[in-house]
Design an enzyme around this catalytic site. Sequence first.
Site, PDB file in Angstrom:
ATOM      1  N   ILE A  72       0.436  -1.277  -0.081  1.00 42.57           N
ATOM      2  CA  ILE A  72       0.049  -0.149   0.305  1.00 42.57           C
ATOM      3  C   ILE A  72       0.578   1.214   0.138  1.00 42.57           C
ATOM      4  CG2 ILE A  72      -1.358   1.117   0.950  1.00 42.57           C
ATOM      5  CD1 ILE A  72      -1.923  -2.040   2.866  1.00 42.57           C
ATOM      6  N   ASN A 105      11.876  -0.518   6.541  1.00 47.81           N
ATOM      7  CA  ASN A 105      13.401  -1.616   6.836  1.00 47.81           C
ATOM      8  C   ASN A 105      13.629  -3.225   5.560  1.00 47.81           C
ATOM      9  OD1 ASN A 105      11.587  -3.503   7.645  1.00 47.81           O
ATOM     10  ND2 ASN A 105      12.245  -4.078  10.062  1.00 47.81           N
ATOM     11  N   SER A 117      -7.262  -1.267  10.290  1.00 48.69           N
ATOM     12  CA  SER A 117      -8.211  -2.187   9.666  1.00 48.69           C
ATOM     13  C   SER A 117      -9.657  -2.394  10.578  1.00 48.69           C
ATOM     14  CB  SER A 117      -7.018  -3.450   9.830  1.00 48.69           C
ATOM     15  OG  SER A 117      -7.770  -4.603   9.664  1.00 48.69           O
ATOM     16  N   TYR A 172      -2.293 -10.149  15.539  1.00 50.06           N
ATOM     17  CA  TYR A 172      -2.061  -9.140  14.954  1.00 50.06           C
ATOM     18  C   TYR A 172      -3.123  -7.971  14.988  1.00 50.06           C
ATOM     19  CZ  TYR A 172      -3.025  -6.924   9.883  1.00 50.06           C
ATOM     20  OH  TYR A 172      -3.493  -5.583   9.905  1.00 50.06           O
ATOM     21  N   LYS A 195      -3.348  -3.945  16.604  1.00 50.64           N
ATOM     22  CA  LYS A 195      -4.149  -2.567  15.703  1.00 50.64           C
ATOM     23  C   LYS A 195      -5.235  -1.459  16.663  1.00 50.64           C
ATOM     24  CE  LYS A 195      -2.382  -2.791  11.084  1.00 50.64           C
ATOM     25  NZ  LYS A 195      -1.458  -1.658  11.530  1.00 50.64           N
ATOM     26  N   ASN A 208     -10.424  -4.587   2.524  1.00 42.01           N
ATOM     27  CA  ASN A 208      -9.759  -5.295   1.892  1.00 42.01           C
ATOM     28  C   ASN A 208      -9.190  -5.152   0.816  1.00 42.01           C
ATOM     29  OD1 ASN A 208     -11.765  -7.319   3.576  1.00 42.01           O
ATOM     30  ND2 ASN A 208     -10.375  -8.493   2.288  1.00 42.01           N
ATOM     31  N   PHE A 244     -11.852 -21.488   1.507  1.00 39.69           N
ATOM     32  CA  PHE A 244     -11.806 -22.178   2.789  1.00 39.69           C
ATOM     33  C   PHE A 244     -13.432 -21.623   3.461  1.00 39.69           C
ATOM     34  CE2 PHE A 244      -7.566 -19.902   2.910  1.00 39.69           C
ATOM     35  CZ  PHE A 244      -6.348 -21.125   2.654  1.00 39.69           C
TER      36      PHE A 244
HETATM   37  P1  NAD Z   1       3.243  -5.001   3.546  1.00 42.68           P
HETATM   38  O1  NAD Z   1       4.069  -6.078   4.660  1.00 42.68           O
HETATM   39  O2  NAD Z   1       3.675  -4.246   2.139  1.00 42.68           O
HETATM   40  O3  NAD Z   1       4.446  -3.134   4.032  1.00 42.68           O
HETATM   41  C1  NAD Z   1       4.415  -2.777   5.016  1.00 42.68           C
HETATM   42  C2  NAD Z   1       6.351  -2.192   5.789  1.00 42.68           C
HETATM   43  O4  NAD Z   1       6.415  -2.080   6.370  1.00 42.68           O
HETATM   44  C3  NAD Z   1       6.858  -3.600   4.512  1.00 42.68           C
HETATM   45  O5  NAD Z   1       7.526  -3.095   3.352  1.00 42.68           O
HETATM   46  C4  NAD Z   1       7.839  -3.748   5.374  1.00 42.68           C
HETATM   47  O6  NAD Z   1       8.823  -4.322   5.381  1.00 42.68           O
HETATM   48  C5  NAD Z   1       7.645  -2.337   6.777  1.00 42.68           C
HETATM   49  N1  NAD Z   1       8.545  -2.599   7.714  1.00 42.68           N
HETATM   50  C6  NAD Z   1       8.151  -3.952   9.040  1.00 42.68           C
HETATM   51  N2  NAD Z   1       8.233  -3.339   9.922  1.00 42.68           N
HETATM   52  C7  NAD Z   1       9.079  -2.734   9.573  1.00 42.68           C
HETATM   53  C8  NAD Z   1       9.957  -1.430  10.825  1.00 42.68           C
HETATM   54  N3  NAD Z   1      10.250  -2.343  11.926  1.00 42.68           N
HETATM   55  N4  NAD Z   1      10.791  -1.211  10.295  1.00 42.68           N
HETATM   56  C9  NAD Z   1      10.460  -0.401   9.164  1.00 42.68           C
HETATM   57  N5  NAD Z   1      10.109  -0.961   8.630  1.00 42.68           N
HETATM   58  C10 NAD Z   1       9.200  -2.399   8.703  1.00 42.68           C
HETATM   59  O7  NAD Z   1       2.065  -4.427   4.016  1.00 42.68           O
HETATM   60  P2  NAD Z   1       0.861  -3.270   2.803  1.00 42.68           P
HETATM   61  O8  NAD Z   1      -0.147  -4.483   2.955  1.00 42.68           O
HETATM   62  O9  NAD Z   1       1.520  -2.434   2.403  1.00 42.68           O
HETATM   63  O10 NAD Z   1      -0.034  -3.419   4.775  1.00 42.68           O
HETATM   64  C11 NAD Z   1       0.447  -1.316   5.086  1.00 42.68           C
HETATM   65  C12 NAD Z   1      -0.118  -1.828   6.355  1.00 42.68           C
HETATM   66  O11 NAD Z   1      -2.039  -1.287   6.076  1.00 42.68           O
HETATM   67  C13 NAD Z   1       0.164  -2.903   7.413  1.00 42.68           C
HETATM   68  O12 NAD Z   1       0.164  -1.293   9.116  1.00 42.68           O
HETATM   69  C14 NAD Z   1      -0.925  -3.608   7.561  1.00 42.68           C
HETATM   70  O13 NAD Z   1      -1.377  -4.084   8.734  1.00 42.68           O
HETATM   71  C15 NAD Z   1      -2.140  -2.582   7.019  1.00 42.68           C
HETATM   72  N6  NAD Z   1      -2.994  -2.998   6.421  1.00 42.68           N
HETATM   73  C16 NAD Z   1      -3.332  -3.992   4.982  1.00 42.68           C
HETATM   74  C17 NAD Z   1      -4.168  -4.272   4.735  1.00 42.68           C
HETATM   75  C18 NAD Z   1      -4.157  -4.998   3.677  1.00 42.68           C
HETATM   76  O14 NAD Z   1      -4.525  -6.101   3.186  1.00 42.68           O
HETATM   77  N7  NAD Z   1      -3.034  -5.632   2.937  1.00 42.68           N
HETATM   78  C19 NAD Z   1      -5.414  -4.552   5.387  1.00 42.68           C
HETATM   79  C20 NAD Z   1      -5.562  -3.694   6.351  1.00 42.68           C
HETATM   80  C21 NAD Z   1      -4.800  -2.934   6.957  1.00 42.68           C
HETATM   81  N1  UDP Z   2     -10.332 -17.486   1.611  1.00 46.80           N
HETATM   82  C1  UDP Z   2     -10.232 -18.260   0.370  1.00 46.80           C
HETATM   83  N2  UDP Z   2      -8.229 -18.313   0.075  1.00 46.80           N
HETATM   84  C2  UDP Z   2      -7.689 -18.812   0.141  1.00 46.80           C
HETATM   85  C3  UDP Z   2      -7.416 -16.895   0.739  1.00 46.80           C
HETATM   86  C4  UDP Z   2      -8.537 -16.815   1.431  1.00 46.80           C
HETATM   87  O1  UDP Z   2     -10.802 -18.861   0.444  1.00 46.80           O
HETATM   88  O2  UDP Z   2      -6.857 -18.569  -0.323  1.00 46.80           O
HETATM   89  C5  UDP Z   2     -11.026 -16.951   1.477  1.00 46.80           C
HETATM   90  C6  UDP Z   2     -11.280 -16.346   2.605  1.00 46.80           C
HETATM   91  O3  UDP Z   2     -11.495 -17.546   4.048  1.00 46.80           O
HETATM   92  C7  UDP Z   2     -12.306 -15.158   3.065  1.00 46.80           C
HETATM   93  C8  UDP Z   2     -11.398 -14.563   1.574  1.00 46.80           C
HETATM   94  O4  UDP Z   2     -11.483 -14.838   1.281  1.00 46.80           O
HETATM   95  O5  UDP Z   2     -13.229 -15.137   3.621  1.00 46.80           O
HETATM   96  C9  UDP Z   2     -10.783 -13.156   1.791  1.00 46.80           C
HETATM   97  O6  UDP Z   2      -9.984 -13.880   3.178  1.00 46.80           O
HETATM   98  P1  UDP Z   2      -8.476 -13.158   3.107  1.00 46.80           P
HETATM   99  O7  UDP Z   2      -7.280 -13.115   4.009  1.00 46.80           O
HETATM  100  O8  UDP Z   2      -8.134 -12.147   1.312  1.00 46.80           O
HETATM  101  O9  UDP Z   2      -8.719 -11.289   3.315  1.00 46.80           O
HETATM  102  P2  UDP Z   2      -9.546 -11.343   4.698  1.00 46.80           P
HETATM  103  O10 UDP Z   2     -10.910 -10.674   4.746  1.00 46.80           O
HETATM  104  O11 UDP Z   2      -9.540 -12.332   5.919  1.00 46.80           O
HETATM  105  O12 UDP Z   2      -7.999 -10.525   5.851  1.00 46.80           O
END
Ligand code: NAD
Ligand code: UDP
Length: 363
Positions: free
Chosen positions: A12, A32, A124, A152, A156, A182, A221
């Site tokens: 993101i 990092n 999240s 995790y 949050k 998502n 799943f």
């Molecule tokens: P990502 O893992 O691709 O990006 C996170 C980045 O943070 C990575 O580049 C990682 O190297 C860096 N990082 C982790 N720990 C660190 C530290 N101690 N110091 C410096 N850098 C560090 O994840 P993403 O999907 O881009 O998600 C970004 C944020 O959004 C996260 O906080 C995640 O929890 C939150 N989020 C993501 C999702 C999703 O589905 N992708 C959904 C809800 C919330």
């Molecule tokens: N899911 C699945 N197979 C996979 C990964 C996810 O059927 O390999 C399903 C999961 O059970 C959920 C939806 O896809 O109903 C979205 O899951 P994901 O892990 O992408 O996001 P979540 O909402 O759990 O953060």
Amino acid sequence: MNILVAGGAGFIGSHTMVELLNAGYNVICVDNLYNSSNEAINRVEKITSKKVKFYLCDLIYIDKLNQIFLQEKIDAVIMFAGYKAVGESSTKPLEYYYNNLLSIMNMIEVMRKHNCKNLIFSSSATVYGQNVSVPITEDSYVGDLKNITNPYGRTKLMIEQILYDVANSDKDFKMIILRYFNPVGAHDSGLIGEDPKGIPNNLMPYIAQVAVGKRSELHIFGNDYNTKDGTGVRDYIHVVDLSIGHILSLNIFFNSDKKYTADGINNNIYIYNLGTGIGYSVLDVKNAYEKVANIKIPYVFDDRRLGDIDELYCSPHKAKNELNWVAKRDLFDMCETSYNFQKNNPKGYDDMNNHNIVFAERK
Ligand code: NAD
Ligand code: UDP
């Protein structure tokens, strides 16, 4: 304006850096590279023809972070950095609490020291817990820690509480909490996208790897959920729309003419759901992917995944009314851009192309 993007090399973060640069902000990236690659930053520069200043730095080391703030004048921080794998967090809880909590606490401490008091935090939908009714609004009950199924998610919720307490103690500190649903898809260029290490935990990157033949079949799943086709329903949001949500949120800091509804007692904490408001089932996503890729995705039904719930989708109205934010990209755009990135980058990013690294940390 100088925006520090912590975790900017990630999925993101990299897309948000593109939108920040396109909107005219200067971007300082701190990462990092634990779960990402230099190459993502190179590609952000390629897409935008603009420079990113990159510090390879682990946020658990406060002194290094402090040095960055001594070198740069930062106007706001977007905090993406953290560990995010739901399943892994149950086997490595201490690592998740340590990394996620310490990183944000160090960030806030250094920000305060340098009088930078504008923070956007990536939260999240998971904070709403298991017993939530849909559509989820920002006023929906936020689960208690026991109601969240994994460490995790608990990090949050704990961090949100920390942000509340700091905001309450310092009325000048503005905090924005964005609760993502998502995030999926990739940039239209096909240059940046989601590059999970190992077996993807999430649905869309898993399907992408099946589509290019890297994995043999999708495991769905559960097919006995209380949903239209028995498979889980989620609110998928295109990562570019999500990124634009961050750019619009910055107006709360830098363009205060408009009225934004604050959540904290000192009117300095703002919360928004970022999702489309539309729920799609696993089979909907698979079918859409098959259509745009013109390919069959083999699948099997498997057991339910621990902690999953029937359906989760938000009401995006607060973000629409106050941030003027609307998700414009539909499920087909999400699948198409995901497939495009996966086809162009079957092995993910190529780590050979090193970015200009300022200093290194924990490896
Ligand atoms: P990502 O893992 O691709 O990006 C996170 C980045 O943070 C990575 O580049 C990682 O190297 C860096 N990082 C982790 N720990 C660190 C530290 N101690 N110091 C410096 N850098 C560090 O994840 P993403 O999907 O881009 O998600 C970004 C944020 O959004 C996260 O906080 C995640 O929890 C939150 N989020 C993501 C999702 C999703 O589905 N992708 C959904 C809800 C919330
Ligand atoms: N899911 C699945 N197979 C996979 C990964 C996810 O059927 O390999 C399903 C999961 O059970 C959920 C939806 O896809 O109903 C979205 O899951 P994901 O892990 O992408 O996001 P979540 O909402 O759990 O953060």
